[in-house]
Design an enzyme around this catalytic site. Structure first.
Site, PDB file in Angstrom:
ATOM      1  N   LYS A 130     116.384 -37.826-113.421  1.00 53.91           N
ATOM      2  CA  LYS A 130     115.931 -39.192-113.685  1.00 53.91           C
ATOM      3  C   LYS A 130     116.267 -40.043-112.465  1.00 53.91           C
ATOM      4  O   LYS A 130     115.630 -39.862-111.433  1.00 53.91           O
ATOM      5  CB  LYS A 130     116.519 -39.661-115.009  1.00 53.91           C
ATOM      6  N   SER A 169     117.331 -43.642-125.184  1.00 53.38           N
ATOM      7  CA  SER A 169     116.182 -43.368-124.323  1.00 53.38           C
ATOM      8  C   SER A 169     114.898 -44.052-124.773  1.00 53.38           C
ATOM      9  O   SER A 169     114.012 -44.283-123.956  1.00 53.38           O
ATOM     10  CB  SER A 169     115.957 -41.865-124.188  1.00 53.38           C
ATOM     11  N   HIS A 195     120.247 -41.817-118.807  1.00 53.01           N
ATOM     12  CA  HIS A 195     119.564 -43.001-118.275  1.00 53.01           C
ATOM     13  C   HIS A 195     120.503 -44.006-117.627  1.00 53.01           C
ATOM     14  O   HIS A 195     120.061 -45.065-117.184  1.00 53.01           O
ATOM     15  CB  HIS A 195     118.756 -43.685-119.380  1.00 53.01           C
TER      16      HIS A 195
HETATM   17  C1  LIG Z   1     115.966 -36.647-120.522  1.00 56.07           C
HETATM   18  C2  LIG Z   1     117.140 -36.589-121.439  1.00 56.07           C
HETATM   19  C3  LIG Z   1     117.848 -35.406-121.656  1.00 56.07           C
HETATM   20  C4  LIG Z   1     117.365 -34.077-121.131  1.00 56.07           C
HETATM   21  O1  LIG Z   1     117.547 -33.970-119.773  1.00 56.07           O
HETATM   22  P1  LIG Z   1     116.601 -32.980-118.955  1.00 56.07           P
HETATM   23  O2  LIG Z   1     117.322 -32.767-117.689  1.00 56.07           O
HETATM   24  O3  LIG Z   1     115.304 -33.670-118.804  1.00 56.07           O
HETATM   25  O4  LIG Z   1     116.482 -31.723-119.773  1.00 56.07           O
HETATM   26  C5  LIG Z   1     118.995 -35.447-122.422  1.00 56.07           C
HETATM   27  N1  LIG Z   1     119.415 -36.598-122.980  1.00 56.07           N
HETATM   28  C6  LIG Z   1     118.737 -37.758-122.832  1.00 56.07           C
HETATM   29  C7  LIG Z   1     119.256 -38.995-123.476  1.00 56.07           C
HETATM   30  C8  LIG Z   1     117.575 -37.780-122.066  1.00 56.07           C
HETATM   31  O5  LIG Z   1     116.883 -38.919-121.934  1.00 56.07           O
END
Ligand SMILES: *Cc1c(COP(=O)(O)O)cnc(C)c1O
Length: 391
Positions: free
Chosen positions: A242, A182, A210
């Site tokens: 996302k 990320s 992602h």
């Molecule tokens: C954003 C993210 C999460 C958490 O997801 P949410 O739905 O925002 O709680 C978990 N793992 C990664 C790699 C992320 O980027």
């Protein structure tokens, strides 16, 4: 400790954060998520969100959410296992399983909770988790909560992972990785991780926060990108806040694993079911993701424009093929200064500092969306080129 001493201690620690350039601040956005943000009456081009396909405020999702609210109401009223599992939730799970090619999928309220649920229900004391050092914070917390041994290998170092697996006498082994990292934007070597999982009889958990919606055929995610079919030892987690433009997450896997999570994952059981409105919006989103090749192509072009524009810059780019394009600055204060200078020019890019990233690698995390135009990305390139001269 007296009440005032308790507060004084926190105040001192907050001052310390500030002195180290580590104090975070929120900005209140007076506009929906999109390429144009409005803050304190000013309009800025935003490169902050993970809304990679520009779906968060897409009219089709908004319409589905409104219709969903009229049909199903706002709240689910209870946890999924009591009475909070509604038809749109169930339909969404079915579609997500079919889309990712797994037997079955289970919805969670957030990706953070999905990761806690997976790891804690699959491993415990006496077991071992093998985790990439750059994994997302939710995966790190998940291992701690599970009480399993935490073996961390240097980012992407499969030789180190292999040594750790070979030396382990743990009863159950679980390899845990982000698919797209990320803060760096690079991809985990999933085919080789799966080979190691098979050789050492381990689970492989892939967090595709992602990649889902962006990578692979029709946006089916990182496994599709690598042409890896569903496999009983693979557990796939995708988030829906996302690229999917909504909120929540899902876990896809074999029938047995999903049933086990439904029975045992405390972050699934002991929380209210997510709003049916979100499930309705996500059903619409899934269709746009499937038909989203043009959005993905545009995103790719924008990524190329940014990388070509910043090639040879003093501020290093990472070898990222994705929409996450970090510009490494190094020093916390310098990263903040550059972010602020961009902000003054109407360009909003977050400065990411430790502990989110390793010390000395403070960076601007540029994230691109198919909703950006070429012109907007070019403006960012030009501003960074100009600031590089000034710093
Ligand atoms: C954003 C993210 C999460 C958490 O997801 P949410 O739905 O925002 O709680 C978990 N793992 C990664 C790699 C992320 O980027």
């Amino acid at each position: 400790m007296s009440e005032s001493a308790l507060l004084a201690e926190l105040d001192e620690q907050l001052r310390q954060l500030d002195a180290e350039g580590l104090k975070r601040r929120r900005r209140t956005l007076d506009a929906p998520c999109g390429p144009l943000a409005r803050i304190d009456g000013r309009e800025l081009i935003s490169f902050c969100s993970n809304d990679y396909l520009g779906l968060a405020n897409d009219p089709a999702l908004v319409d589905a959410a409104c219709a969903g609210a009229r049909r199903w109401g706002v709240g689910s009223g209870a946890s999924h296992l009591v009475s909070g599992h509604l038809t749109p939730h169930d339909l969404l799970e079915e579609k997500l399983a079919a889309f990712t090619g797994f037997d079955r999928a289970l919805l969670f309220s957030t990706g953070y909770m999905a990761n806690l649920g997976i790891v804690v229900s699959l491993v415990g004391r006496g077991d071992a988790v093998f985790a990439d050092k750059l994994n997302h914070a939710s995966l790190i917390d998940a291992v701690q909560l599970s009480r399993a041994d935490h073996e961390r290998y240097p980012h992407g170092d499969l030789a180190a992972l292999e040594r750790l697996l070979a030396a382990s006498t743990a009863r159950r082994k679980l390899i845990l990785t982000d698919a797209v990292f990320s803060m760096d934007g690079d991809l985990a070597p999933l085919p080789r991780l799966l080979q190691l999982a098979e050789r050492f009889d381990a689970w492989l958990v892939v967090d595709d926060a992602h990649g889902f919606g962006v990578l692979g055929i029709q946006g089916r995610g990182s496994l599709s990108h690598f042409d890896i079919p569903a496999n009983p030892r693979l557990i796939y987690m995708g988030t829906l806040g996302k690229a999917a433009g909504g909120a929540g997450a899902f876990v896809a896997g074999s029938e047995t694993v999903i049933e086990w999570l439904l029975q045992r994952a405390r972050t699934y059981i002991f929380t209210t079911g997510s709003s049916p409105i979100i499930a309705c919006a996500l059903l619409a989103s899934l269709e746009l993701i499937e038909q989203g090749d043009e959005r993905r192509r545009h995103l790719h072009r924008l990524t190329d424009t940014l990388r070509a524009g910043l090639a040879g810059s003093r501020w290093r780019l990472m070898p990222s093929p994705t929409a996450i394009q970090p510009v490494i600055i190094g020093d916390n204060h310098e990263a903040l200064r550059v972010a602020l200078a961009l902000f003054e020019r109407g360009l909003w890019v977050p400065a990411i500092r430790p502990p989110t990233v390793p010390k000395g690698t403070a960076r601007l995390r540029v994230s691109l969306s198919s909703a950006h135009s070429e012109t907007q990305v070019q403006l960012l390139v030009d501003a960074l080129r100009e600031l590089e001269e000034l710093e």
